[in-house]
Design a protein around this motif. Sequence first.
Motif, PDB file in Angstrom:
ATOM      1  N   ALA A   1      91.160  27.258 -34.910  1.00 43.60           N
ATOM      2  CA  ALA A   1      92.203  26.272 -35.213  1.00 43.60           C
ATOM      3  C   ALA A   1      92.325  25.264 -34.076  1.00 43.60           C
ATOM      4  CB  ALA A   1      93.534  26.971 -35.453  1.00 43.60           C
ATOM      5  N   PHE A   2      92.233  25.740 -32.852  1.00 40.67           N
ATOM      6  CA  PHE A   2      92.311  24.856 -31.686  1.00 40.67           C
ATOM      7  C   PHE A   2      91.140  23.882 -31.668  1.00 40.67           C
ATOM      8  CE2 PHE A   2      91.216  23.916 -27.257  1.00 40.67           C
ATOM      9  CZ  PHE A   2      92.400  23.311 -26.854  1.00 40.67           C
ATOM     10  N   CYS A   3      89.933  24.382 -31.909  1.00 34.58           N
ATOM     11  CA  CYS A   3      88.740  23.521 -31.931  1.00 34.58           C
ATOM     12  C   CYS A   3      88.834  22.497 -33.059  1.00 34.58           C
ATOM     13  CB  CYS A   3      87.475  24.354 -32.081  1.00 34.58           C
ATOM     14  SG  CYS A   3      87.084  25.318 -30.615  1.00 34.58           S
ATOM     15  N   GLN A   4      89.345  22.920 -34.206  1.00 33.91           N
ATOM     16  CA  GLN A   4      89.506  22.011 -35.341  1.00 33.91           C
ATOM     17  C   GLN A   4      90.501  20.908 -34.993  1.00 33.91           C
ATOM     18  OE1 GLN A   4      87.797  22.119 -38.174  1.00 33.91           O
ATOM     19  NE2 GLN A   4      88.802  20.297 -38.926  1.00 33.91           N
ATOM     20  N   GLU A   5      91.582  21.272 -34.313  1.00 36.98           N
ATOM     21  CA  GLU A   5      92.588  20.296 -33.906  1.00 36.98           C
ATOM     22  C   GLU A   5      91.994  19.286 -32.919  1.00 36.98           C
ATOM     23  OE1 GLU A   5      96.537  20.459 -31.153  1.00 36.98           O
ATOM     24  OE2 GLU A   5      96.350  21.995 -32.699  1.00 36.98           O
ATOM     25  N   ILE A   6      91.219  19.783 -31.956  1.00 40.32           N
ATOM     26  CA  ILE A   6      90.580  18.891 -30.969  1.00 40.32           C
ATOM     27  C   ILE A   6      89.591  17.957 -31.668  1.00 40.32           C
ATOM     28  CG2 ILE A   6      88.918  18.873 -29.081  1.00 40.32           C
ATOM     29  CD1 ILE A   6      90.847  20.157 -27.619  1.00 40.32           C
ATOM     30  N   HIS A   7      88.803  18.520 -32.580  1.00 50.82           N
ATOM     31  CA  HIS A   7      87.787  17.733 -33.289  1.00 50.82           C
ATOM     32  C   HIS A   7      88.451  16.640 -34.131  1.00 50.82           C
ATOM     33  CE1 HIS A   7      83.971  16.812 -35.147  1.00 50.82           C
ATOM     34  NE2 HIS A   7      84.523  16.952 -36.338  1.00 50.82           N
TER      35      HIS A   7
ATOM     36  N   ASP B   1      96.011  31.362 -21.327  1.00 52.84           N
ATOM     37  CA  ASP B   1      95.547  29.973 -21.304  1.00 52.84           C
ATOM     38  C   ASP B   1      94.227  29.858 -22.058  1.00 52.84           C
ATOM     39  OD1 ASP B   1      97.666  29.150 -19.766  1.00 52.84           O
ATOM     40  OD2 ASP B   1      96.546  29.122 -17.884  1.00 52.84           O
ATOM     41  N   ILE B   2      93.982  28.692 -22.632  1.00 49.86           N
ATOM     42  CA  ILE B   2      92.688  28.405 -23.238  1.00 49.86           C
ATOM     43  C   ILE B   2      91.879  27.629 -22.210  1.00 49.86           C
ATOM     44  CG2 ILE B   2      91.447  27.171 -25.054  1.00 49.86           C
ATOM     45  CD1 ILE B   2      93.743  27.749 -26.925  1.00 49.86           C
TER      46      ILE B   2
ATOM     47  N   LYS C   1      86.417  28.708 -10.586  1.00 49.70           N
ATOM     48  CA  LYS C   1      85.813  27.379 -10.451  1.00 49.70           C
ATOM     49  C   LYS C   1      84.811  27.089 -11.563  1.00 49.70           C
ATOM     50  CE  LYS C   1      82.107  28.693  -7.257  1.00 49.70           C
ATOM     51  NZ  LYS C   1      81.545  28.454  -5.935  1.00 49.70           N
ATOM     52  N   HIS C   2      84.443  28.100 -12.349  1.00 49.03           N
ATOM     53  CA  HIS C   2      83.484  27.910 -13.435  1.00 49.03           C
ATOM     54  C   HIS C   2      84.146  27.757 -14.799  1.00 49.03           C
ATOM     55  CE1 HIS C   2      80.317  29.942 -10.698  1.00 49.03           C
ATOM     56  NE2 HIS C   2      80.363  28.646 -10.497  1.00 49.03           N
ATOM     57  N   VAL C   3      85.478  27.634 -14.808  1.00 47.54           N
ATOM     58  CA  VAL C   3      86.201  27.372 -16.055  1.00 47.54           C
ATOM     59  C   VAL C   3      87.183  26.224 -15.821  1.00 47.54           C
ATOM     60  CG1 VAL C   3      86.009  29.716 -16.985  1.00 47.54           C
ATOM     61  CG2 VAL C   3      87.981  29.110 -15.599  1.00 47.54           C
ATOM     62  N   GLU C   4      87.490  25.527 -16.898  1.00 45.68           N
ATOM     63  CA  GLU C   4      88.430  24.407 -16.833  1.00 45.68           C
ATOM     64  C   GLU C   4      89.579  24.677 -17.790  1.00 45.68           C
ATOM     65  OE1 GLU C   4      88.419  19.586 -17.452  1.00 45.68           O
ATOM     66  OE2 GLU C   4      86.798  20.766 -18.299  1.00 45.68           O
ATOM     67  N   LEU C   5      90.799  24.514 -17.301  1.00 42.50           N
ATOM     68  CA  LEU C   5      91.978  24.695 -18.138  1.00 42.50           C
ATOM     69  C   LEU C   5      92.006  23.615 -19.204  1.00 42.50           C
ATOM     70  CD1 LEU C   5      94.716  26.084 -18.685  1.00 42.50           C
ATOM     71  CD2 LEU C   5      95.712  24.458 -17.079  1.00 42.50           C
ATOM     72  N   VAL C   6      92.203  24.039 -20.455  1.00 44.18           N
ATOM     73  CA  VAL C   6      92.235  23.092 -21.567  1.00 44.18           C
ATOM     74  C   VAL C   6      93.645  23.007 -22.147  1.00 44.18           C
ATOM     75  CG1 VAL C   6      91.328  22.569 -23.854  1.00 44.18           C
ATOM     76  CG2 VAL C   6      89.823  23.519 -22.129  1.00 44.18           C
TER      77      VAL C   6
END
Length: 95
Positions: A83-89, A7-8, A50-55
């Motif tokens: 690539a994932f960050c670019q897609e989100i951006h 998972d990311i 609890k310190h991470v959020e599923l993206v």
Amino acid sequence: MELSKSDIVMSLSGRDKGKYFFVVETEGEYVLIADGRCRKLERPKKKKRKHVELVAHPASRVAAKICSGDKVLNSELRRELAAFCQEIHSHNQGG
């Protein structure tokens, strides 16, 4: 929120807050995360769930390699997360 290998996630606390990582292992209430740059696969970061959020639940070749236990390179993690960050951006800019 059930986290599984490959998972990311986004860090919600600590000095890595706001950064994206792959979950490379789960251990009870902890997950081991790596991004291939600051946190390499050889020394993943141990963080409470609890310190991470599923993206995302990516359906990529890298995610399949993590799930199956095949050898994954740090460069593959970096490339996939970039690539994932670019897609989100680009999605946020278009909306």
